[in-house]
Scaffold this motif. Structure first.
Motif, PDB file in Angstrom:
ATOM      1  N   UNK A 168      -1.027  -3.692 -11.872  1.00 55.75           N
ATOM      2  CA  UNK A 168      -2.513  -3.466 -12.116  1.00 55.75           C
ATOM      3  C   UNK A 168      -3.201  -2.402 -11.196  1.00 55.75           C
ATOM      4  N   UNK A 169      -2.743  -2.410 -10.135  1.00 53.95           N
ATOM      5  CA  UNK A 169      -3.279  -1.453  -9.231  1.00 53.95           C
ATOM      6  C   UNK A 169      -2.824   0.105  -9.356  1.00 53.95           C
ATOM      7  N   UNK A 203      -4.272 -16.660  -9.613  1.00 58.63           N
ATOM      8  CA  UNK A 203      -3.151 -15.575  -9.576  1.00 58.63           C
ATOM      9  C   UNK A 203      -2.999 -15.250 -11.243  1.00 58.63           C
ATOM     10  N   UNK A 216      -6.076  -8.031  -8.835  1.00 53.34           N
ATOM     11  CA  UNK A 216      -5.818  -6.689  -8.535  1.00 53.34           C
ATOM     12  C   UNK A 216      -6.727  -5.223  -8.808  1.00 53.34           C
ATOM     13  N   UNK A 249       1.117 -16.738   2.959  1.00 55.70           N
ATOM     14  CA  UNK A 249       2.563 -16.902   2.421  1.00 55.70           C
ATOM     15  C   UNK A 249       2.318 -16.544   0.773  1.00 55.70           C
ATOM     16  N   UNK A 250       3.090 -15.535   0.751  1.00 53.43           N
ATOM     17  CA  UNK A 250       3.137 -14.895  -0.934  1.00 53.43           C
ATOM     18  C   UNK A 250       4.380 -15.247  -1.506  1.00 53.43           C
ATOM     19  N   UNK A 300     -10.053  -8.427   2.340  1.00 55.69           N
ATOM     20  CA  UNK A 300      -8.964  -8.626   1.533  1.00 55.69           C
ATOM     21  C   UNK A 300      -9.197  -9.147   0.206  1.00 55.69           C
ATOM     22  N   UNK A 331       5.792 -13.475   4.349  1.00 50.92           N
ATOM     23  CA  UNK A 331       4.587 -13.550   5.163  1.00 50.92           C
ATOM     24  C   UNK A 331       3.971 -12.406   5.268  1.00 50.92           C
ATOM     25  N   UNK A 332       2.522 -12.288   4.804  1.00 51.04           N
ATOM     26  CA  UNK A 332       1.853 -11.149   4.983  1.00 51.04           C
ATOM     27  C   UNK A 332       0.551 -11.322   5.885  1.00 51.04           C
ATOM     28  N   UNK A 333       0.233 -10.063   6.589  1.00 49.58           N
ATOM     29  CA  UNK A 333      -0.903 -10.154   7.562  1.00 49.58           C
ATOM     30  C   UNK A 333      -1.801  -9.040   7.192  1.00 49.58           C
ATOM     31  N   UNK A 334      -3.018  -9.361   7.459  1.00 50.91           N
ATOM     32  CA  UNK A 334      -4.077  -8.207   7.195  1.00 50.91           C
ATOM     33  C   UNK A 334      -5.335  -8.663   7.556  1.00 50.91           C
ATOM     34  N   UNK A 376       2.721  -7.187  -8.442  1.00 47.24           N
ATOM     35  CA  UNK A 376       2.006  -6.874  -7.379  1.00 47.24           C
ATOM     36  C   UNK A 376       1.385  -5.494  -7.562  1.00 47.24           C
ATOM     37  N   UNK A 399     -10.421  -2.510  -1.472  1.00 47.90           N
ATOM     38  CA  UNK A 399      -9.731  -3.313  -0.390  1.00 47.90           C
ATOM     39  C   UNK A 399      -8.254  -3.769  -0.880  1.00 47.90           C
ATOM     40  N   UNK A 400      -7.815  -3.996   0.149  1.00 57.64           N
ATOM     41  CA  UNK A 400      -6.379  -4.407  -0.053  1.00 57.64           C
ATOM     42  C   UNK A 400      -6.103  -5.846  -0.914  1.00 57.64           C
ATOM     43  N   UNK A 401      -4.925  -6.035  -1.497  1.00 59.57           N
ATOM     44  CA  UNK A 401      -4.698  -7.024  -2.233  1.00 59.57           C
ATOM     45  C   UNK A 401      -3.529  -7.582  -1.999  1.00 59.57           C
ATOM     46  N   UNK A 402      -3.246  -8.883  -1.732  1.00 62.20           N
ATOM     47  CA  UNK A 402      -2.073  -9.803  -1.815  1.00 62.20           C
ATOM     48  C   UNK A 402      -2.112 -10.817  -2.700  1.00 62.20           C
ATOM     49  N   UNK A 403      -0.869 -10.574  -3.536  1.00 62.63           N
ATOM     50  CA  UNK A 403      -0.913 -11.589  -4.934  1.00 62.63           C
ATOM     51  C   UNK A 403       0.049 -12.708  -4.686  1.00 62.63           C
ATOM     52  N   UNK A 404      -0.289 -13.581  -5.495  1.00 66.03           N
ATOM     53  CA  UNK A 404       0.634 -15.071  -5.480  1.00 66.03           C
ATOM     54  C   UNK A 404       0.612 -15.616  -4.048  1.00 66.03           C
ATOM     55  N   UNK A 436      -2.670  -1.271   4.696  1.00 63.33           N
ATOM     56  CA  UNK A 436      -3.577  -2.167   5.152  1.00 63.33           C
ATOM     57  C   UNK A 436      -3.218  -3.587   5.398  1.00 63.33           C
ATOM     58  N   UNK A 437      -2.271  -4.172   4.608  1.00 60.23           N
ATOM     59  CA  UNK A 437      -1.635  -5.419   4.840  1.00 60.23           C
ATOM     60  C   UNK A 437      -0.077  -5.112   5.085  1.00 60.23           C
ATOM     61  N   UNK A 438       0.605  -6.057   5.745  1.00 61.60           N
ATOM     62  CA  UNK A 438       1.770  -5.756   6.401  1.00 61.60           C
ATOM     63  C   UNK A 438       2.602  -6.970   6.013  1.00 61.60           C
ATOM     64  N   UNK A 439       4.001  -6.884   5.440  1.00 61.46           N
ATOM     65  CA  UNK A 439       4.672  -8.035   5.172  1.00 61.46           C
ATOM     66  C   UNK A 439       5.355  -7.992   6.453  1.00 61.46           C
ATOM     67  N   UNK A 440       5.477  -9.236   7.209  1.00 59.41           N
ATOM     68  CA  UNK A 440       6.018  -9.380   8.434  1.00 59.41           C
ATOM     69  C   UNK A 440       7.331 -10.182   8.447  1.00 59.41           C
ATOM     70  N   UNK A 441       7.329 -10.880   7.375  1.00 59.06           N
ATOM     71  CA  UNK A 441       8.630 -11.954   7.287  1.00 59.06           C
ATOM     72  C   UNK A 441       8.963 -12.010   5.983  1.00 59.06           C
ATOM     73  N   UNK A 458       0.943  -1.178   0.074  1.00 61.74           N
ATOM     74  CA  UNK A 458       0.004  -0.183   0.111  1.00 61.74           C
ATOM     75  C   UNK A 458       0.837   1.370   0.029  1.00 61.74           C
TER      76      UNK A 458
END
Lengths: 326, 265
Positions: free
Chosen positions: A103-104, B122, B134, B161-162, B177, B170-173, A100, B142-147, A186-191, A72
């Motif tokens: 497109x957005x 995907x 996307x 797990x992306x 979504x 690793x993404x969290x939300x 990623x 709304x947010x998007x996480x791909x793959x 709104x989403x986070x990469x944590x690892x 984001x």
């Protein structure tokens, strides 16, 4: 204002390989459309080396929150710099980051989008850019033209050659002010987990030995690793093998995996689904080893052996070892 | 959790290249009566949805924007275990690009009720643009996480797990979504049971037109196209495979010779 915009990345003080590929596309568009080239950078990294490639301006959004990838926040920053740069054609790499974002970004810029482009040219007097991309898993090639600008374009990695320096370096950096707040993510990469790969990188390897479902299990890859080592190459896999969990997904070659263009590609126990073949069309010589004479891989291979890989690979490894003198 | 899965019906992508024909006018593959299937990754997405539902409760809806024939893709979704299905089909959608399709899908999804999670494959098995998912996320704001290969629900949040080039992230939300789903050993699509296929074949599935959904005519169809397919051609690459005969030792010896001739080693 330069109308051709490249989202660049700097690695160890120089433009990354994918950035140089994008600059090749940008130079082509700039020549044909009589436009200038700008590069957008998110975060730090020395821009000076970019100016050797005909880049007129570097638009940089520098913010502590851009240090690592957060979708984001990157989108907000990228939209901002693209608009500041007055971009008409935006080139992004078709890697996991570009896929990623592209497109957005197009949605936010009310732009068109073309993905996975493998060739760029300019159509005659109309001065219209034409983008070629594979379709139907590589069974066809499509030429796409924009009906409006701006247009966001992702380039399939490792298809255009890296740019060569062009002319005298003349360019300037333009800082783009941006305020970001972690709450906007709104989403986070944590690892981020790097899966272990040893030896040559798959995308860079001159020889690739890949395995698929026909290996029968993860232990089949032991022979492939030996052969790859002797050939000083890398080991890949089909989706069937990565989906089965035999090897990590970072080894997947194909439409959703990596694109490779080695001098030698050896497909072992790979049926040759279009999804896989889409990733190897740049290989100069393709060898297929498969027990099933009807496997579609024999339609794309140059040399084929119908047989049990367990009988073929050991003598092949021994012979290659003799030849390579190792 | 309310989950919506978007599915696309396509001509079987594993059809041999020898049977692949191009329709010159539409610049698309000619259907020629070939089997129609759910685009492969969309089935993985449906499997992810059904697994999440089994673990955390909720409902799964399948939605498709396409030809009337896509009703069979939706029936398969119901047979696999989806609770609800809806088809968006309208000649006005013909020629829509990803933006037009996403505009129609967004309205269709909202009509089904505000979702917590929207899942897409995907990439599609035909054009593989990787854009509708996307763009749909943007259209739904709304947010998007791909793959994404794996999803876990934990205390009302989701952990994804992306897959990326060198490994994974690793993404969290928190919902809502949109995720685009990649195949993985954890999401191999289930086979529907015969009984469920029978039940699904009797279900009535609503078909919505653009007008039913209040989609602006200017947002869909050919007129709204932001890019156009100018040409679709068959690549000329037709290599003739040379099969090497003999016992393994002989085959290997010939292979080495041929590879040296080709300067491949």
């Amino acid at each position: 204002m330069p109308g051709i915009f490249v989202l660049g990345t700097i690695e160890n003080g120089i433009p990354s390989r994918s950035t140089l590929e994008l600059l090749t596309g940008a130079q082509r568009l700039a020549g044909g459309l009589q436009e200038g080239v700008s590069v957008g950078l998110l975060g730090p990294g020395d821009a000076a080396s970019l100016y050797r490639y005909g880049v007129e301006a570097v638009y940089r959004a520098n913010h502590p929150l851009l240090k690592e990838y957060q979708a984001d926040l990157y989108l907000l920053a990228l939209q901002r710099i693209a608009q500041t740069a007055g971009a008409r054609v935006l080139l992004l790499s078709g890697d996991s980051l570009g896929r990623d974002l592209a497109a957005r970004l197009a949605f936010r810029l009310k732009a068109g989008i073309v993905t996975d482009v493998i060739e760029i040219d300019i159509e005659g007097s109309e001065k219209m850019p034409r983008f070629t991309r594979p379709a139907y898993g590589g069974k066809a090639a499509a030429v796409i033209i924009p009906k409006r600008f701006p247009v966001v374009v992702t380039l399939k990695p490792r298809t255009l050659d890296p740019a060569a320096p062009a002319g005298k370096p003349k360019g300037k950096e333009i800082p783009v002010e941006i305020s970001l707040d972690l709450a906007q993510a709104r989403t986070r990469m944590v690892e981020r987990v790097q899966e272990e790969t040893t030896g040559v990188k798959l995308e860079d390897a001159r020889a690739v030995v890949s395995g698929g479902r026909g290996l029968g299990g993860p232990e089949g890859f032991t022979l492939l690793v030996q052969l790859a080592r002797v050939l000083k190459g890398a080991v890949g896999a089909s989706r069937a093998a990565t989906d089965a969990g035999w090897v990590p997904s970072s080894m997947q070659v194909g439409q959703t995996g990596k694109t490779v263009s080695p001098d030698l590609y050896i497909a072992v126990g790979i049926s040759g689904a279009t999804q896989h073949v889409a990733g190897i069309s740049g290989a100069k010589t393709i060898v297929a080893i498969n027990a099933d004479p009807e496997a579609p891989i024999f339609k794309v291979a140059h040399l084929g052996i119908v047989g049990d890989y367990k009988a073929i690979l050991p003598p092949l490894i021994a012979k290659c070892r003799e030849l390579m003198g190792s | 959790m309310r989950i919506v899965v978007c599915v696309k019906q396509i001509i079987d992508p594993e059809l041999p290249a020898s049977q692949f024909r191009i329709d010159a006018e539409s610049k698309r593959q000619r259907a020629n009566g070939h089997p129609l299937v759910i685009s492969p990754y969309d089935e993985n997405a449906l499997e992810v949805a059904l697994t999440l539902k089994e673990k955390t409760g909720g409902t799964v809806a399948v939605v498709s924007a396409g030809e009337p024939s896509a009703i069979s893709a939706l029936r398969k979704g119901l047979a696999m275990g989806a609770d609800e299905a809806a088809l968006i089909s309208d000649p006005a959608l013909d020629g829509s690009d990803a933006f037009g399709l996403a505009a129609a899908l967004a309205r269709g999804i909202q009509k089904l009720g505000t979702p917590d999670l929207v899942l897409c494959g995907c990439e599609s098995g035909d054009w593989a643009d990787r854009t509708v998912g996307p763009i749909l996320a943007e259209a739904l704001n709304i947010p998007c996480v791909s793959f994404v290969a794996q999803v876990e629900a934990q205390d009302g949040r989701l952990r994804m797990r992306r897959v990326v080039e060198e490994g994974y992230e690793i993404w969290e939300g928190a919902p809502p979504l949109l995720l685009t789903i990649l195949s993985h050993e954890s999401n191999v699509p289930r086979y529907p049971k015969v009984k469920d296929i029978m039940t699904a074949s009797r279900r009535s599935i609503p078909t919505w037109s653009a007008a039913d959904l209040g989609v602006e005519a200017g947002d869909i169809g050919k007129a709204a196209m932001r890019t156009e397919v100018q040409q679709l051609t068959l690549p000329s690459r037709e290599s003739r495979c040379e099969l090497l005969d003999g016992e393994p030792a002989q085959q290997v010896a010939t292979l080495i010779t041929k590879l040296r001739e080709r300067k491949a080693i």
